[in-house]
Scaffold this active site. Sequence first.
Site, PDB file in Angstrom:
ATOM      1  N   GLN A 129       0.798  -1.364  -0.050  1.00  0.00           N
ATOM      2  CA  GLN A 129      -0.048  -0.039  -0.057  1.00  0.00           C
ATOM      3  C   GLN A 129       0.841   1.331  -0.038  1.00  0.00           C
ATOM      4  OE1 GLN A 129      -2.123   0.593   3.790  1.00  0.00           O
ATOM      5  NE2 GLN A 129      -3.771   1.875   2.794  1.00  0.00           N
ATOM      6  N   GLY A 130       0.791   2.272  -1.073  1.00  0.00           N
ATOM      7  CA  GLY A 130       1.492   3.378  -1.214  1.00  0.00           C
ATOM      8  C   GLY A 130       0.496   4.571  -1.037  1.00  0.00           C
ATOM      9  N   TYR A 131       0.270   4.689   0.254  1.00  0.00           N
ATOM     10  CA  TYR A 131      -0.418   5.701   0.547  1.00  0.00           C
ATOM     11  C   TYR A 131       0.393   6.871   1.436  1.00  0.00           C
ATOM     12  CZ  TYR A 131      -5.242   4.036  -0.217  1.00  0.00           C
ATOM     13  OH  TYR A 131      -6.672   3.783  -0.754  1.00  0.00           O
ATOM     14  N   SER A 132       0.829   6.494   2.482  1.00  0.00           N
ATOM     15  CA  SER A 132       1.615   7.565   3.359  1.00  0.00           C
ATOM     16  C   SER A 132       2.743   8.048   2.960  1.00  0.00           C
ATOM     17  CB  SER A 132       1.765   7.095   4.621  1.00  0.00           C
ATOM     18  OG  SER A 132       0.777   6.357   5.227  1.00  0.00           O
ATOM     19  N   SER A 164       4.021  -1.275   4.757  1.00  0.00           N
ATOM     20  CA  SER A 164       4.485  -2.619   5.319  1.00  0.00           C
ATOM     21  C   SER A 164       4.337  -3.773   4.204  1.00  0.00           C
ATOM     22  CB  SER A 164       3.017  -2.874   5.960  1.00  0.00           C
ATOM     23  OG  SER A 164       2.695  -1.824   7.074  1.00  0.00           O
ATOM     24  N   GLU A 247      -9.961  -1.667   4.840  1.00  0.00           N
ATOM     25  CA  GLU A 247      -8.974  -1.835   5.645  1.00  0.00           C
ATOM     26  C   GLU A 247      -9.638  -1.924   7.205  1.00  0.00           C
ATOM     27  OE1 GLU A 247      -4.990   0.194   6.976  1.00  0.00           O
ATOM     28  OE2 GLU A 247      -6.395   1.494   5.782  1.00  0.00           O
ATOM     29  N   SER A 384      -5.101   7.145  13.211  1.00  0.00           N
ATOM     30  CA  SER A 384      -4.518   7.333  14.705  1.00  0.00           C
ATOM     31  C   SER A 384      -5.891   7.449  15.672  1.00  0.00           C
ATOM     32  CB  SER A 384      -3.718   8.477  14.908  1.00  0.00           C
ATOM     33  OG  SER A 384      -4.404   9.760  14.723  1.00  0.00           O
ATOM     34  N   GLU A 386      -6.305   9.948  17.803  1.00  0.00           N
ATOM     35  CA  GLU A 386      -6.982  11.366  17.717  1.00  0.00           C
ATOM     36  C   GLU A 386      -7.825  11.482  16.362  1.00  0.00           C
ATOM     37  OE1 GLU A 386      -3.691  10.443  18.127  1.00  0.00           O
ATOM     38  OE2 GLU A 386      -3.254  11.048  20.123  1.00  0.00           O
TER      39      GLU A 386
HETATM   40  C1  LIG Z   1       3.032  -0.312  11.834  1.00  0.00           C
HETATM   41  C2  LIG Z   1       2.595   0.686  10.843  1.00  0.00           C
HETATM   42  C3  LIG Z   1       2.399   0.036   9.476  1.00  0.00           C
HETATM   43  C4  LIG Z   1       1.977   0.951   8.503  1.00  0.00           C
HETATM   44  N1  LIG Z   1       1.540   0.719   7.145  1.00  0.00           N
HETATM   45  C5  LIG Z   1       1.315   1.407   6.015  1.00  0.00           C
HETATM   46  C6  LIG Z   1       1.481   1.187   4.849  1.00  0.00           C
HETATM   47  O1  LIG Z   1       1.525  -0.317   4.516  1.00  0.00           O
HETATM   48  N2  LIG Z   1       1.040   1.884   3.731  1.00  0.00           N
HETATM   49  C7  LIG Z   1       0.948   3.098   4.189  1.00  0.00           C
HETATM   50  O2  LIG Z   1       0.623   3.998   3.116  1.00  0.00           O
HETATM   51  N3  LIG Z   1       0.967   3.812   5.267  1.00  0.00           N
HETATM   52  C8  LIG Z   1       1.335   2.770   6.430  1.00  0.00           C
HETATM   53  N4  LIG Z   1       1.245   3.466   7.680  1.00  0.00           N
HETATM   54  C9  LIG Z   1       1.294   4.816   7.950  1.00  0.00           C
HETATM   55  C10 LIG Z   1       0.062   5.102   8.767  1.00  0.00           C
HETATM   56  O3  LIG Z   1      -1.190   5.404   8.088  1.00  0.00           O
HETATM   57  C11 LIG Z   1       0.444   6.655   9.202  1.00  0.00           C
HETATM   58  O4  LIG Z   1       1.543   6.495  10.321  1.00  0.00           O
HETATM   59  C12 LIG Z   1      -0.885   7.018   9.969  1.00  0.00           C
HETATM   60  O5  LIG Z   1      -1.822   7.402   9.098  1.00  0.00           O
HETATM   61  C13 LIG Z   1      -0.548   8.761  10.545  1.00  0.00           C
HETATM   62  O6  LIG Z   1       0.271   9.387   9.847  1.00  0.00           O
HETATM   63  P1  LIG Z   1       1.851  10.039  10.460  1.00  0.00           P
HETATM   64  O7  LIG Z   1       2.496   8.824  10.717  1.00  0.00           O
HETATM   65  O8  LIG Z   1       2.155  10.843   9.273  1.00  0.00           O
HETATM   66  O9  LIG Z   1       1.376  10.829  11.579  1.00  0.00           O
HETATM   67  P2  LIG Z   1       0.690  12.455  11.544  1.00  0.00           P
HETATM   68  O10 LIG Z   1      -0.448  12.567  10.581  1.00  0.00           O
HETATM   69  O11 LIG Z   1       2.005  13.267  11.107  1.00  0.00           O
HETATM   70  O12 LIG Z   1       0.464  12.592  13.063  1.00  0.00           O
HETATM   71  C14 LIG Z   1       1.192  12.946  13.961  1.00  0.00           C
HETATM   72  C15 LIG Z   1       0.503  13.146  15.535  1.00  0.00           C
HETATM   73  O13 LIG Z   1      -0.578  14.193  15.236  1.00  0.00           O
HETATM   74  C16 LIG Z   1      -2.093  13.621  15.259  1.00  0.00           C
HETATM   75  N5  LIG Z   1      -2.874  14.455  14.692  1.00  0.00           N
HETATM   76  C17 LIG Z   1      -2.560  14.558  13.026  1.00  0.00           C
HETATM   77  N6  LIG Z   1      -3.678  15.273  12.615  1.00  0.00           N
HETATM   78  C18 LIG Z   1      -4.482  15.501  13.590  1.00  0.00           C
HETATM   79  C19 LIG Z   1      -5.770  16.032  13.843  1.00  0.00           C
HETATM   80  N7  LIG Z   1      -6.302  16.820  12.712  1.00  0.00           N
HETATM   81  N8  LIG Z   1      -6.343  16.142  14.987  1.00  0.00           N
HETATM   82  C20 LIG Z   1      -5.644  15.834  16.166  1.00  0.00           C
HETATM   83  N9  LIG Z   1      -4.656  14.971  15.868  1.00  0.00           N
HETATM   84  C21 LIG Z   1      -3.853  15.014  14.845  1.00  0.00           C
HETATM   85  C22 LIG Z   1      -1.832  12.258  14.968  1.00  0.00           C
HETATM   86  O14 LIG Z   1      -2.843  11.542  15.719  1.00  0.00           O
HETATM   87  C23 LIG Z   1      -0.577  11.951  15.658  1.00  0.00           C
HETATM   88  O15 LIG Z   1      -0.588  11.760  17.075  1.00  0.00           O
HETATM   89  C24 LIG Z   1       1.722   2.418   8.696  1.00  0.00           C
HETATM   90  C25 LIG Z   1       1.986   2.859   9.953  1.00  0.00           C
HETATM   91  C26 LIG Z   1       2.319   2.085  10.843  1.00  0.00           C
HETATM   92  C27 LIG Z   1       2.451   2.598  12.473  1.00  0.00           C
END
Ligand SMILES: Cc1cc2nc3c(=O)[nH]c(=O)nc-3n(C[C@H](O)[C@H](O)[C@H](O)COP(=O)(O)OP(=O)(O)OC[C@H]3O[C@@H](n4cnc5c(N)ncnc54)[C@H](O)[C@@H]3O)c2cc1C
Length: 419
Positions: A129-132, A164, A247, A384, A386
């Site tokens: 999955q190439g989203y983040s 992942s 998902e 997350s 939040e």
């Molecule tokens: C084990 C694992 C596997 C993953 N696998 C994949 C994968 O296969 N493919 C993929 O594309 N992604 C994957 N991800 C990424 C995952 O989708 C992101 O980590 C997640 O969406 C959070 O984004 P971020 O890490 O950029 O944090 P950020 O979005 O930068 O958030 C940082 C902090 O700010 C808080 N926050 C952000 N916006 C708000 C808001 N509007 N209100 C309140 N709080 C807020 C968040 O809750 C968090 O605590 C994976 C992540 C993990 C941990």
Amino acid sequence: MDPTYPPEAQVYREKVQAFLAEHLPPDWAGIGALDRDDAVAFTSQWRNTLRDNGFLATSWPEAYGGSGLTALEQVILAEELQRAGVPAGGMNDVFSIQMVGNTILQWGTDEQKRHFIPRILSGEDVWCQGYSEPGAGSDLGNVGCRAALDGDEWVINGQKIWTSAGHLANWIFVLTRTDPDAPKHKGITFLLCPMDQPGVEVRPIEMISGDSEFNEVFFTDARCPKENVVGEVNGGWAVAMTLLGYERGEAAATFPLMFRTELDRLVALAQERGATDDPVVRQGLARAHTQVELLRYLGLRSLTQFLGGHQPGPEASTFKLAWSEHHRRVTELAIDVLGADAMVPSGRWPASSFQTDDPGAPNDSASWVGTFYNARAGTIYAGSSEIQRNIIGEIVLGLPKEPRGADPGSWREQQGGRS
Ligand SMILES: Cc1cc2nc3c(=O)[nH]c(=O)nc-3n(C[C@H](O)[C@H](O)[C@H](O)COP(=O)(O)OP(=O)(O)OC[C@H]3O[C@@H](n4cnc5c(N)ncnc54)[C@H](O)[C@@H]3O)c2cc1C
């Protein structure tokens, strides 16, 4: 909520139990009882067994090689596989079958369905999955990985992160920015991209456990055919959201069972270590028991909807928030029970970074410390805590929305006009 299954459920349950009795060794104790290499080998061979017996891609129509099970049969199967401690598919099938396969079946052209769906089932195509991206996680609409048409091909440049099992995949579904001058959710395209090409580089990320289960993926003039768009060009946001629905959809049946098994292991650990006389530990165990029961009832509520033909809506966020926060607390309790041993973990580590350790895993300190690390990730991936609270507040409870500023303009303007 209807916490009972109709009588035909029992007939199907016995059919699945007979299949498991026939195909698993008599002394089978769950995949967690195997060492890591054996577990990987078992999973790959077990996937073939499931497929050959019509127990893989169970919701897919038979015309595309699925088994066309009813919603009730899908739920019973998932429960019985969970109880038996066997996986419901291969390592990447959450991405291959559950996410992109379902999405292609819903949004894809006939040609895409004919081409990709059989290759997913056979295991020839393995997806990630190439989203983040570094600047697009919770705010997924901010993706900046660019794609532009060059003749009959899309050319992709940019970076994805936290991919992942990307190192095990040969295809990636990518959210790309195709119109930077449109508002941010309107210039995104969902592309299907082969990874076996020089323009795609996968770099593992080492986790605190020392494992590398996720990756950065870099695209440098990577190419995919023009027709590998799912949905409309610049209409990828709707496709992306459909996929995220898949998902979050399937956990209601299996997670309450999985967390019950884990809690039983924790009680056994506390008993082994004489911690059950400690009033704080007892209180923690009682709280965990209450949480697992709440998960069971939340799951049954989702299942009642699912069996009634409805997909889980935003209230699925309640379930995601509840299980992931429970798991954090319960694994913290396990660390308290282990005491100083948690600083020098020994024995078998969990084979995967997701959710609980596998059924049948030995009650080793490394198993609990690894699961404690994994539990932290559970409150981040798939939205997350939040973000789940925002969804519950704004969409489920109808509370006032976060104030939005003036019209932010196009995606490019939001980047300060630089991109
Ligand atoms: C084990 C694992 C596997 C993953 N696998 C994949 C994968 O296969 N493919 C993929 O594309 N992604 C994957 N991800 C990424 C995952 O989708 C992101 O980590 C997640 O969406 C959070 O984004 P971020 O890490 O950029 O944090 P950020 O979005 O930068 O958030 C940082 C902090 O700010 C808080 N926050 C952000 N916006 C708000 C808001 N509007 N209100 C309140 N709080 C807020 C968040 O809750 C968090 O605590 C994976 C992540 C993990 C941990």
